[in-house]
Design a protein around this motif. Structure first.
Motif, short mmCIF file in Angstrom:
data_model
loop_
_atom_site.label_atom_id
_atom_site.label_comp_id
_atom_site.label_asym_id
_atom_site.label_seq_id
_atom_site.Cartn_x
_atom_site.Cartn_y
_atom_site.Cartn_z
N ARG A 150 -11.55 -2.56 -4.84
CA ARG A 150 -12.53 -3.21 -5.70
C ARG A 150 -11.91 -3.66 -7.01
O ARG A 150 -12.17 -4.77 -7.50
N THR B 233 0.83 -1.20 0.00
CA THR B 233 0.00 0.00 0.00
C THR B 233 0.87 1.26 0.00
O THR B 233 0.56 2.23 -0.71
N TYR C 100 -5.71 3.10 -11.43
CA TYR C 100 -5.89 4.23 -10.50
C TYR C 100 -5.73 5.56 -11.22
O TYR C 100 -6.55 6.48 -11.04
N ASN D 153 -8.76 8.44 -11.87
CA ASN D 153 -8.68 9.71 -11.14
C ASN D 153 -8.08 10.85 -11.95
O ASN D 153 -8.03 11.97 -11.45
N THR E 38 -17.14 0.18 -11.59
CA THR E 38 -15.91 -0.57 -11.35
C THR E 38 -15.92 -1.91 -12.06
O THR E 38 -14.90 -2.34 -12.60
N GLN F 158 -6.69 -3.49 2.03
CA GLN F 158 -8.10 -3.82 1.88
C GLN F 158 -8.30 -5.32 1.73
O GLN F 158 -9.29 -5.87 2.21
N ASN G 63 -7.69 8.65 -2.05
CA ASN G 63 -8.20 7.77 -3.11
C ASN G 63 -7.29 6.57 -3.35
O ASN G 63 -7.76 5.55 -3.88
N PHE H 178 -6.26 4.64 -1.24
CA PHE H 178 -6.71 3.56 -0.36
C PHE H 178 -8.05 2.97 -0.83
O PHE H 178 -8.62 2.14 -0.11
N LYS H 179 -8.53 3.39 -1.99
CA LYS H 179 -9.84 2.94 -2.45
C LYS H 179 -9.76 2.14 -3.74
O LYS H 179 -10.69 2.14 -4.54
#
Length: 284
Positions: free
Chosen positions: A224, A70, A158, A162, A113, A242, A218, A220-221
């Motif tokens: 999915r 991470t 990612y 974004n 997603t 996660q 973001n 950390f998201k």
């Protein structure tokens, strides 16, 4: 009477904040407080065990791997996203019909997603388009999703998702810079590079702070995308926090999960405070 009226006038915005504050308290603060309590207790009986849960978390190899991945993912993605989005925004700021482009920039955020993951599988799967092109040229197929290359696939996912929103934030900041100051600098003989580094970039510090914080959160998201692509136990290069939380939840290790959540929150909060202090020093 004057003082009482002045106080009421000063705090008259509070009734409008109460509904939101109540929602945050009920659905965020109270659950987190309960997680803090659970982090010192057993999952089943609720007996107090002190810091044993934290010792178990820090001694867990999967937790160390998830933290490392991470941290690396965040360290790689944020500079790339900030740099790429700025240069795109700077180029788009010179386009006349920029308003027509703004709506297109938000398109990646509107893509579900599941649809995004399907696209990645079509492109990077073992029998996907990219491997089809590679094998058609006489080379062996590459396992993009089952090897360390999966990390870069996740990084690309990612950034793609974004990028548009971040470009819009940069555009807002760039278009807020006074054109009269830029024109005056050009009259005085400043070239494009000097205008960019001496005038535009210093004015974009508030936008940079906002973008950095949003990009950090973001990062950390992305669970999915990684979960749908490679499942609960993906390649170790994209085994993130996660994944660890999800597996602990499935195994009902709620005590470990609570302790890890407190640790992660503490690190994120400390990073945000540190960034704010560094920012304040630069402003001074």
């Amino acid at each position: 009477m004057i003082n009482r009226y002045a106080i009421k006038r000063k705090y008259r915005y509070l009734p409008f904040l109460l509904p939101s504050a109540a929602g945050v308290a009920v659905f965020t603060f109270l659950p987190f407080a309960d997680s803090v309590r659970r982090s010192f207790c057993t999952a089943v009986t609720g007996d107090f065990v002190g810091v044993n849960n934290y010792k178990a978390v820090f001694g867990n190899e999967a937790f160390g791997l998830a933290v490392k991945n991470t941290a690396v993912f965040t360290a790689v993605c944020i500079p790339l996203l900030i740099g790429i989005s700025f240069f795109i925004a700077y180029g788009l700021s010179r386009v006349k019909h920029i308003r027509l482009i703004k709506s297109v920039l938000l398109f990646p955020m509107a893509v579900p997603t599941a649809a995004l993951v399907l696209i990645w599988q079509i492109l990077f799967g073992d029998s996907g388009w990219i491997n089809h092109i590679i094998t058609s040229h006489g080379h062996g197929a590459v396992s993009f999703l089952g090897s360390s290359k999966a990390f870069w696939v996740l990084v690309g996912s990612y950034i793609w998702k974004n990028l548009g929103y971040t470009v819009l934030l940069w555009l807002t900041g760039i278009m807020g810079v006074s054109t009269s100051v830029i024109d005056a600098a050009r009259v005085d003989g400043a070239n494009e590079r000097q205008v960019l580094f001496r005038i535009i970039l210093p004015e974009l510090k508030p936008a940079l702070y906002t973008i950095t914080i949003i990009s950090f959160l973001n990062s950390f998201k992305v669970f999915r995308e990684a979960y749908l692509v490679a499942g609960a136990y993906p390649h170790k290069s994209i085994y993130l926090l996660q994944h660890l939380f999800n597996n602990w939840f499935v195994n009902m290790d709620l005590d470990k999960m609570a302790a890890a959540a407190v640790v992660v929150f503490s690190v994120i909060f400390a990073a945000a405070v540190l960034l704010q202090r560094v920012w304040d020093r630069k402003e001074v």
